[in-house]
Design an enzyme around this catalytic site. Structure first.
Site, short mmCIF file in Angstrom:
data_model
loop_
_atom_site.label_atom_id
_atom_site.label_comp_id
_atom_site.label_asym_id
_atom_site.label_seq_id
_atom_site.Cartn_x
_atom_site.Cartn_y
_atom_site.Cartn_z
N LYS A 52 9.53 16.25 -50.40
CA LYS A 52 10.88 16.35 -50.98
C LYS A 52 11.93 16.27 -49.88
O LYS A 52 12.95 15.58 -50.02
CB LYS A 52 11.01 17.64 -51.80
CG LYS A 52 10.25 17.54 -53.12
CD LYS A 52 10.04 18.85 -53.84
CE LYS A 52 9.09 18.62 -55.02
NZ LYS A 52 8.70 19.82 -55.72
N GLN A 96 9.87 25.85 -55.33
CA GLN A 96 8.54 25.24 -55.46
C GLN A 96 7.61 26.18 -56.22
O GLN A 96 7.45 27.34 -55.85
CB GLN A 96 7.99 24.92 -54.05
CG GLN A 96 6.68 24.17 -54.06
CD GLN A 96 6.79 22.78 -54.71
OE1 GLN A 96 7.72 22.04 -54.45
NE2 GLN A 96 5.84 22.45 -55.57
N ASP A 119 15.44 20.44 -61.18
CA ASP A 119 14.08 20.29 -61.71
C ASP A 119 14.11 20.13 -63.23
O ASP A 119 13.11 19.73 -63.83
CB ASP A 119 13.26 21.55 -61.37
CG ASP A 119 12.21 21.28 -60.31
OD1 ASP A 119 11.83 20.10 -60.14
OD2 ASP A 119 11.75 22.25 -59.67
#
Ligand code: NAP
Length: 282
Positions: A52, A96, A119
Site C-alpha cells: 500500500k 490493517q 477501505d
C-alpha cells in the site's frame, strides 16, 4: 480455452490514470496523505502494508506509517484514529486487519471518520452504497467490477452467483453487481445444492475462502469465473478458491491467482484516496 482476465495489467492502467489525476490535483493545490496503521507484526499484514505504501509512492501521494506494537490497547488505537480524523492533511485512514484479538475491529472501523474511510468498511459507507448514494466503495468488490468492465464482460441482465456473504467481499460484491443490473444470487455455507446453483451462473464470483474448492462441476460452459481467494498451498504456492486447471477449459473468461483480483484491491484503495483528495473541502 478461457480468456485470462489480467488484473496485473488492469490495475496498472488504473494506477497510471490515478498518477495523472494526482498531478492535476496538485496543480489545483489539492493534496493529501493516506495514514496506514498496523498493530503487531503479522507477516502477511506487513506485506500488504508495504504494498500500500509503494502504491501511494507510485501514484504520487504521501503515506504516513503508524507501526504500533502488538500490546497497543484499544483505547490507544482509538485515540490515534481520533487524532488522524482531525488532521486536515490526512485524507484516508486505513487500519490493517486483522487486529489483535484484544481490540474490537467493529469499534475501530466505526471510529474512522466516514469522510476518510477509504477501505469503505464504515457502516455509513456500506449504507450509502446499499441505497446507491456516493460513498467509498469496498475495494475488492469494486476492483472486480472494474476487472469485468475493462475486460468487456457485459454485466447487465446476466445471472451472477456470488459464493460468500462476508461483509468485506460477498455482501458488497452482490450489491455492486445488482447496481450494475445483474440478477444476483448469494450462496453461503447453508445453501443447498451449491454445484447446481452455481451451474446456472453466467458470472460466478467465488469468495468461499477454501483453497481449490470450486471444480468443473460448479461451472456452466462459457461462464465468466472470478476467483477472489488467496491461499498458500502445501508447496507454498499461491492459489485461489477455484481449481484453475479444471475450470479454465470450460469458462469463457477467468481470473488467475496470483495476478487476478489481488492487485485490483490496492488499485481501488488508491482510487478511493484520490477521490477523497478530490472531494476535500477548502
Ligand atoms: P470469509 O469471511 O471466510 O467468508 C467465506 C464465505 O464463504 C462465508 O460467507 C461462508 O458462508 C462461505 N462458505 C464457506 N464454506 C462454504 C461452503 N462449503 N459452501 C458455500 N459457502 C461457503 O472470507 P472472505 O473474507 O469473504 O474472503 C474470501 C476469500 O477471498 C478468502 O480466500 C480471502 O483470502 C480472499 N480475499 C481476497 C482479497 C483480495 O484482495 N484478493 C480480499 C479479501 C479476501 P457462511 O457465511 O455461511 O459462513
Amino acid at each position: 480455452m478461457a480468456k485470462l482476465i489480467d488484473g496485473k495489467k488492469i490495475s496498472q492502467e488504473i494506477k497510471d490514470e490515478l498518477k495523472e489525476k494526482v498531478v492535476a490535483l496538485k496543480a489545483e493545490g489539492k493534496t493529501g496523505a493516506l495514514a496506514v496503521i498496523q498493530v503487531g507484526e503479522d507477516p502477511a499484514s506487513s506485506v500488504y502494508v508495504r504494498n500500500k505504501k509503494n502504491a501511494c509512492a507510485y501514484i504520487g501521494i504521501e503515506s504516513l506509517a503508524y507501526e504500533l506494537p502488538e500490546s497497543t490497547t484499544e483505547e490507544e488505537l482509538l485515540k490515534l484514529i481520533e487524532e488522524l480524523n482531525e488532521k486536515e492533511k490526512v485524507r484516508g485512514i486505513l487500519v490493517q486487519l486483522p487486529l489483535p484479538s484484544h481490540i474490537c475491529e467493529d469499534k475501530v472501523i466505526q471510529a474512522i471518520s466516514p469522510e476518510k474511510d477509504v477501505d469503505g468498511f464504515h457502516p455509513q459507507s456500506v449504507g450509502a452504497m446499499t441505497i446507491g448514494e456516493k460513498s467509498f466503495l469496498s475495494c475488492t468488490p469494486s476492483g472486480i467490477i472494474q476487472l469485468l468492465k475493462r475486460s468487456g464482460v457485459e454485466i447487465e441482465g446476466k445471472h451472477c452467483v456470488v459464493i460468500g456473504r462476508s461483509n468485506i467481499v460477498g455482501k458488497p460484491m452482490a450489491l455492486l453487481m445488482l447496481r450494475e443490473n445483474a440478477t444476483v444470487t448469494i450462496a453461503h455455507s447453508r445453501t443447498k445444492n451449491l454445484p447446481e446453483l452455481c451451474k446456472q451462473a453466467d458470472i460466478l464470483i467465488v469468495a468461499i475462502g477454501k483453497p481449490r474448492f470450486i471444480g468443473a462441476e460448479y461451472v456452466k460452459e462459457g461462464a465468466v469465473v472470478i476467483d477472489v481467494g488467496i491461499h498458500r498451498d502445501e508447496n507454498n504456492k499461491l492459489c485461489g478458491d477455484v481449481k484453475f486447471d479444471e475450470v479454465e477449459p470450460i469458462a469463457s473468461a477467468i481470473t488467475p491467482v496470483p495476478g487476478g483480483v489481488g492487485p485490483m484491491t490496492i488499485a481501488m484503495l488508491m482510487s478511493n484516496c484520490v477521490q477523497s483528495i478530490e472531494e476535500k473541502r477548502r
